[in-house]
Design a protein around this motif. Sequence first.
Motif, PDB file in Angstrom:
ATOM      1  N   SER A 127       0.927  -1.251  -0.108  1.00 39.65           N
ATOM      2  CA  SER A 127      -0.025  -0.178   0.080  1.00 39.65           C
ATOM      3  C   SER A 127       0.911   1.248   0.096  1.00 39.65           C
ATOM      4  O   SER A 127       0.649   2.325  -0.437  1.00 39.65           O
ATOM      5  N   LEU A 128       2.103   1.021   0.578  1.00 38.92           N
ATOM      6  CA  LEU A 128       2.773   2.441   0.643  1.00 38.92           C
ATOM      7  C   LEU A 128       3.298   2.712  -0.899  1.00 38.92           C
ATOM      8  O   LEU A 128       3.462   3.772  -1.261  1.00 38.92           O
ATOM      9  N   LEU A 129       3.843   1.621  -1.427  1.00 39.20           N
ATOM     10  CA  LEU A 129       4.177   1.833  -2.968  1.00 39.20           C
ATOM     11  C   LEU A 129       3.026   2.453  -3.651  1.00 39.20           C
ATOM     12  O   LEU A 129       3.106   3.135  -4.731  1.00 39.20           O
ATOM     13  N   GLU A 130       1.806   1.826  -3.619  1.00 43.08           N
ATOM     14  CA  GLU A 130       0.629   2.548  -4.323  1.00 43.08           C
ATOM     15  C   GLU A 130       0.329   3.790  -4.085  1.00 43.08           C
ATOM     16  O   GLU A 130       0.087   4.590  -4.850  1.00 43.08           O
ATOM     17  N   GLU A 131       0.460   4.209  -2.685  1.00 43.40           N
ATOM     18  CA  GLU A 131       0.072   5.500  -2.448  1.00 43.40           C
ATOM     19  C   GLU A 131       1.399   6.349  -2.906  1.00 43.40           C
ATOM     20  O   GLU A 131       1.147   7.588  -3.370  1.00 43.40           O
ATOM     21  N   THR A 132       2.318   5.862  -2.882  1.00 39.90           N
ATOM     22  CA  THR A 132       3.623   6.747  -3.391  1.00 39.90           C
ATOM     23  C   THR A 132       3.503   6.966  -4.912  1.00 39.90           C
ATOM     24  O   THR A 132       3.601   8.025  -5.335  1.00 39.90           O
ATOM     25  N   ALA A 133       2.988   5.943  -5.463  1.00 46.43           N
ATOM     26  CA  ALA A 133       2.807   6.262  -6.965  1.00 46.43           C
ATOM     27  C   ALA A 133       1.759   7.411  -7.504  1.00 46.43           C
ATOM     28  O   ALA A 133       1.943   8.220  -7.982  1.00 46.43           O
ATOM     29  N   ASP A 134       0.770   7.361  -6.676  1.00 48.78           N
ATOM     30  CA  ASP A 134      -0.438   8.423  -6.721  1.00 48.78           C
ATOM     31  C   ASP A 134       0.190   9.684  -6.193  1.00 48.78           C
ATOM     32  O   ASP A 134      -0.092  10.697  -6.938  1.00 48.78           O
TER      33      ASP A 134
ATOM     34  N   ILE B 357       3.568  -6.363  -4.693  1.00 45.59           N
ATOM     35  CA  ILE B 357       4.815  -5.195  -4.618  1.00 45.59           C
ATOM     36  C   ILE B 357       5.302  -5.061  -5.959  1.00 45.59           C
ATOM     37  O   ILE B 357       6.017  -3.996  -6.563  1.00 45.59           O
ATOM     38  N   SER B 358       5.549  -6.090  -6.846  1.00 46.84           N
ATOM     39  CA  SER B 358       6.448  -6.198  -8.293  1.00 46.84           C
ATOM     40  C   SER B 358       5.486  -5.334  -9.195  1.00 46.84           C
ATOM     41  O   SER B 358       5.928  -4.628  -9.813  1.00 46.84           O
ATOM     42  N   GLU B 359       4.133  -5.263  -9.185  1.00 45.28           N
ATOM     43  CA  GLU B 359       3.133  -4.733 -10.026  1.00 45.28           C
ATOM     44  C   GLU B 359       3.445  -3.077  -9.625  1.00 45.28           C
ATOM     45  O   GLU B 359       3.521  -2.248 -10.556  1.00 45.28           O
ATOM     46  N   ARG B 360       3.383  -2.673  -8.229  1.00 41.40           N
ATOM     47  CA  ARG B 360       3.634  -1.350  -7.885  1.00 41.40           C
ATOM     48  C   ARG B 360       5.006  -0.815  -8.395  1.00 41.40           C
ATOM     49  O   ARG B 360       5.088   0.414  -8.757  1.00 41.40           O
ATOM     50  N   MET B 361       5.734  -1.472  -8.408  1.00 39.00           N
ATOM     51  CA  MET B 361       7.420  -1.447  -8.550  1.00 39.00           C
ATOM     52  C   MET B 361       7.307  -0.870 -10.137  1.00 39.00           C
ATOM     53  O   MET B 361       8.100  -0.044 -10.550  1.00 39.00           O
ATOM     54  N   LYS B 362       6.554  -1.618 -11.010  1.00 40.57           N
ATOM     55  CA  LYS B 362       6.734  -1.399 -12.244  1.00 40.57           C
ATOM     56  C   LYS B 362       5.931  -0.151 -12.520  1.00 40.57           C
ATOM     57  O   LYS B 362       6.379   0.528 -13.613  1.00 40.57           O
ATOM     58  N   LEU B 363       4.714   0.073 -11.794  1.00 37.43           N
ATOM     59  CA  LEU B 363       4.246   1.173 -12.037  1.00 37.43           C
ATOM     60  C   LEU B 363       4.956   2.549 -11.625  1.00 37.43           C
ATOM     61  O   LEU B 363       5.093   3.550 -12.382  1.00 37.43           O
ATOM     62  N   LEU B 364       5.720   2.400 -10.719  1.00 35.98           N
ATOM     63  CA  LEU B 364       6.651   3.256 -10.286  1.00 35.98           C
ATOM     64  C   LEU B 364       7.756   3.844 -11.093  1.00 35.98           C
ATOM     65  O   LEU B 364       8.110   4.679 -11.477  1.00 35.98           O
ATOM     66  N   GLN B 365       8.220   2.607 -11.745  1.00 36.78           N
ATOM     67  CA  GLN B 365       9.200   2.454 -12.722  1.00 36.78           C
ATOM     68  C   GLN B 365       8.687   3.368 -13.945  1.00 36.78           C
ATOM     69  O   GLN B 365       9.557   4.207 -14.681  1.00 36.78           O
ATOM     70  N   LEU B 367       6.659   5.758 -13.878  1.00 36.14           N
ATOM     71  CA  LEU B 367       6.367   7.091 -13.315  1.00 36.14           C
ATOM     72  C   LEU B 367       7.583   8.120 -13.172  1.00 36.14           C
ATOM     73  O   LEU B 367       7.699   9.374 -13.442  1.00 36.14           O
ATOM     74  N   VAL B 368       8.352   7.343 -12.520  1.00 36.95           N
ATOM     75  CA  VAL B 368       9.694   7.711 -12.178  1.00 36.95           C
ATOM     76  C   VAL B 368      10.792   7.935 -13.421  1.00 36.95           C
ATOM     77  O   VAL B 368      10.960   6.841 -13.980  1.00 36.95           O
ATOM     78  N   PRO B 369      11.278   9.047 -13.836  1.00 37.65           N
ATOM     79  CA  PRO B 369      12.124   9.191 -14.925  1.00 37.65           C
ATOM     80  C   PRO B 369      13.638   8.783 -14.533  1.00 37.65           C
ATOM     81  O   PRO B 369      13.941   8.826 -13.424  1.00 37.65           O
ATOM     82  N   GLY B 370      14.055   7.996 -15.385  1.00 36.12           N
ATOM     83  CA  GLY B 370      15.371   7.271 -15.093  1.00 36.12           C
ATOM     84  C   GLY B 370      15.244   6.211 -14.427  1.00 36.12           C
ATOM     85  O   GLY B 370      16.396   5.732 -13.939  1.00 36.12           O
ATOM     86  N   CYS B 371      14.220   5.507 -14.115  1.00 36.59           N
ATOM     87  CA  CYS B 371      14.111   4.433 -13.267  1.00 36.59           C
ATOM     88  C   CYS B 371      14.247   3.241 -14.111  1.00 36.59           C
ATOM     89  O   CYS B 371      14.263   1.962 -13.627  1.00 36.59           O
ATOM     90  N   ASN B 372      14.174   3.209 -15.392  1.00 35.31           N
ATOM     91  CA  ASN B 372      14.341   2.050 -16.361  1.00 35.31           C
ATOM     92  C   ASN B 372      15.785   1.486 -16.398  1.00 35.31           C
ATOM     93  O   ASN B 372      15.755   0.501 -16.778  1.00 35.31           O
ATOM     94  N   LYS B 373      16.577   2.286 -16.095  1.00 30.70           N
ATOM     95  CA  LYS B 373      17.816   1.795 -16.373  1.00 30.70           C
ATOM     96  C   LYS B 373      18.382   1.178 -15.042  1.00 30.70           C
ATOM     97  O   LYS B 373      19.365   0.450 -14.956  1.00 30.70           O
ATOM     98  N   VAL B 374      17.706   1.203 -13.807  1.00 32.35           N
ATOM     99  CA  VAL B 374      17.937   0.534 -12.622  1.00 32.35           C
ATOM    100  C   VAL B 374      17.396  -0.603 -12.564  1.00 32.35           C
ATOM    101  O   VAL B 374      16.310  -0.936 -12.953  1.00 32.35           O
ATOM    102  N   THR B 375      18.307  -1.351 -12.011  1.00 31.98           N
ATOM    103  CA  THR B 375      17.644  -2.971 -11.901  1.00 31.98           C
ATOM    104  C   THR B 375      17.679  -3.471 -10.351  1.00 31.98           C
ATOM    105  O   THR B 375      18.874  -2.975  -9.736  1.00 31.98           O
ATOM    106  N   ASP B 382      15.713   3.821  -4.103  1.00 31.84           N
ATOM    107  CA  ASP B 382      16.626   4.931  -3.675  1.00 31.84           C
ATOM    108  C   ASP B 382      16.188   6.189  -4.951  1.00 31.84           C
ATOM    109  O   ASP B 382      16.151   7.235  -4.590  1.00 31.84           O
ATOM    110  N   GLU B 383      15.950   5.606  -6.075  1.00 36.10           N
ATOM    111  CA  GLU B 383      15.432   6.679  -7.270  1.00 36.10           C
ATOM    112  C   GLU B 383      14.319   7.174  -6.610  1.00 36.10           C
ATOM    113  O   GLU B 383      14.143   8.589  -6.861  1.00 36.10           O
ATOM    114  N   ILE B 384      13.193   6.404  -6.343  1.00 37.07           N
ATOM    115  CA  ILE B 384      11.785   6.728  -5.928  1.00 37.07           C
ATOM    116  C   ILE B 384      12.069   8.132  -4.755  1.00 37.07           C
ATOM    117  O   ILE B 384      11.310   9.136  -4.812  1.00 37.07           O
ATOM    118  N   ILE B 385      12.867   7.573  -3.751  1.00 38.82           N
ATOM    119  CA  ILE B 385      12.962   8.596  -2.832  1.00 38.82           C
ATOM    120  C   ILE B 385      13.618   9.907  -3.217  1.00 38.82           C
ATOM    121  O   ILE B 385      13.083  11.132  -2.805  1.00 38.82           O
TER     122      ILE B 385
END
Lengths: 155, 526
Positions: A127-134, B357-365, B367-375, B382-385
Motif C-alpha cells: 500500500s505504501l508503494l501504491e500511495e507513493t505512485a499516486d 509489490i512487483s506490480e507497484r514497482m513497475k508502475l513507479l518505474q 512514473l519516475v524518470p530514469g528508473c528504467n535503467k535501474v535494476t 533510492d530513485e523513488i525517494i
Amino acid sequence: MATNGVTLNTNSRKIRFARRFISILLKMRKTRPCSPSIEDVRKRSQRIKIAAYSSMAHAVGPRRAWSRAVLFKLRSRARHQSMMTRRSFGLQKKRFVKNNDIPSGQLSQADRLRQLVPGGKAMDMSSLLEETADYISCLATQVKVMQTIADRFSK
Amino acid sequence: MEHEFFLNAGMPTWHSLSSAMDIQGTDQSSDCLLNTSWETSADHGVHFDSALSSMVSSPAASNTNVPNDSFVIRELIGKLGNIGNSGEISPHSRPLLGNAAIAAAATSYNSANTSAYTTPLSSPPKLGVTLIKHLVNESSPNSGKPMPLNSSVAEFSADPGFAERAARFSRFGSRSFNGRTTQFVPNNAEVPYKSNLLPRVASSPSLKAVGSQMGAQESNNSPELANSQEESTVSEQIPNGETGLKGTQDSNSRKRKAASKGKAKEPALSPFANATKVAEANDNSNAKRCKQSEPDGNENGPVKAEETRGSAGEEQDAKTNNTKPPEAPKDYIHVRARRGQATDSHSLAERVRREKISERMKLLQDLVPGCNKVTGKALMLDEIINYVQSLQRQVEFLSMKLASVNTRLDFNLDNLIHKDIFQSNNPLQHPIFPLDSSASAFYGHQPQQNEALNANISNGTVTQSSVDPLQLPPLNGFSNTVSQYTMFGEDDLQTIVQMGFGNRETPLQPQSFHGEEKIMRKSVFL
C-alpha cells in the motif's frame, strides 16, 4: 469547454487543483503588506505551499490515504490555531516535544519513503508503494501548474 | 508351613510315573531340601543325565521296526508340535510313534507337572494323560498292556530320593526334563516352542531364600550345575537346553538391531539415497503445483510460479539442509525443492503480496524518470525517494517564487490604480486600461510608468477625493475606447490549463466601441 480545438475535462485532477489554488491565491491578496520584508515573504510562501497541498488533497478527495492524512493535518492545525486565538490572554506553557526521529542515515529505504509520503507510517509495503505512485503523479501535476502560474505572473 | 504346602502340592504328580516310587513324608523331604551336604547328588545327576540322553538317542530304546531313527525323531518332534498346537493326532502319524517317543512324551508331561511354578498362558499346551494312554494303547495293538518304560528310567524310578532330586532340579535348577528330552533336537524344531517362554518368577520370598541356598549348594558341588546357573537367577530360570538357543536368539536379535540401525543410518550415510528421496517427495507434490497453476490461468500460471518462491518452500529447504549430516562427502548433490511447492495459506498470501509489490514497482518505474535503467528493488527505491524529495523541493521553490511575485503584483496593482487616476487628468492616445492586475501579468502588459504621475504622487498634488477609481470621468477626444469586462475566472483558468497542456497562448482581443461619451468601467478584484 473547448478552446481552439482543445477539449478540456473540467473534472480532471489538474483543473480542479488549478481552480482551487488560484482562488486561494486571490484570497491571499487581500492582505497586502506595506513593505515586503523577508519574514512576510516566508510566511506567504508557507501559506502558498499549504494552499497547494490542501488544494491537491481536495482535488484528489478522501479516496487516497495520503490525501486523508493531509486534510486531517490541515484540520487539526486549524483547530489548534482557533484554540490558540481563543485563549490568547491566558498563560501558555511552552511544550517541548521530543523528536524521537531516527536520523535518515540509519533508516531503511522503506522507512525513508514512509517519512516522505504523508500518512505512510501506518502502511505496509504494497500500500505504501501504491500511495507513493499516486502521490508522485499528484506532485508532478502540482509542480506543473505552479510553474505555469509563476511563469505567467513573473512576465 | 510354606515348605510343607509347597512339597505336598508338588508330590502327588509323581504317582503317574511309577507305582513303585516311594513318596516320602513332608518332614523328610524338608530335611532333604534343607540338608547342605548331599553326598550322592552329583552321582545321581550323572546317572540321570545318562539315562535321559539314552532315552532319546539310544537305538535300543526305540522301536526296531522303524528303519531310520533320526527321521523318526524329527518326525516325532514335528508331530508333537502339531499335537501341542492343535490338540489332536493325525491318523497317518500314529504308526510312526515308537517306544522312545511315548517315553519322551510321558517324561515331558511328568516333568511339566512336577514344576512348582505354573507355566505361563503363552506356553504351548502339553499332552494330556488320556492322550498318552491312547497313544500307548494304540502303539502296541498286539498286547493290551501299556508299553513299559525304558529300563534306565525304571531303575531311577525305584530310587527313593529320585523324586526329591527331580523336583529340586525342576524347581530351582536350570535343568528340567523338557530341556533334557529336547537337548539333542535341532534348533529349528525348538524355535516354535521356546520362543514363547516367559521367565518364571517366584511367588513367595521363602522360596527365593531356599532357592538361593540350593543354588549355592549346587554351584559348589556340581560343576555342570554351576555352569548352567551362571546365566540364571531365581527370578529367571533358563533351562540348560535353552541356553544355546538363547544365545542364538540373542545373536539374532543383535543382528536385527544392527540391521535396523544400519537402515536408520543409511539415509545419513548415503547422500544419494537422501537426494533420491527428496526428489521423490518433490515428484509427489506435482499435483499440488498443478492445482496452483490452474487458477492463475494458462498464460500467467507457470510464469508466476517461476517468478516467486514460497516461504514455506524455503523453510523446507532449510529443514533438508539441517538434516544433512556434517560429515557428508564432497560429491554430495543437494536437490532443492521446486518452486511453487508451498500451498499453505501463508505462502499463498506472501506470493500475492510479492506480486502486488512487483506490480507497484513497475508502475513507479513508469512514473519516475530514469528508473528504467535501474535494476533491483533497492536502487529503485533510492530513485523513488530522490524523485519525491526533488518534487517537494520544487514545490517549496515555486511557493517562494509565487510569494515574491504576488507581492510585486500587489504593488503593481497600486501603481495601476494611480495610473488610472493620472490618465483621467492627462489623456493619452489609445489608452489601454487593463481591468485586472492579474490580467496584465498574464498577458504580458507591463504598466507604463509615467514620470508626471510619479511626480504628482510624490508632490501630493493629486488627492483621492477627486478620483473615483470605479467610475472614471468621460474621456473626450478619443475615437476608440477600449472597455474590457473580464474577471479572473474561467478564461484565465483556461489559459493556465492550456499552457499546462500545450503552452498555447490566446491573446486577448480588445473590443473597440465607437462613441465619445462611453463610460469606461473598471472592476478591480481585490
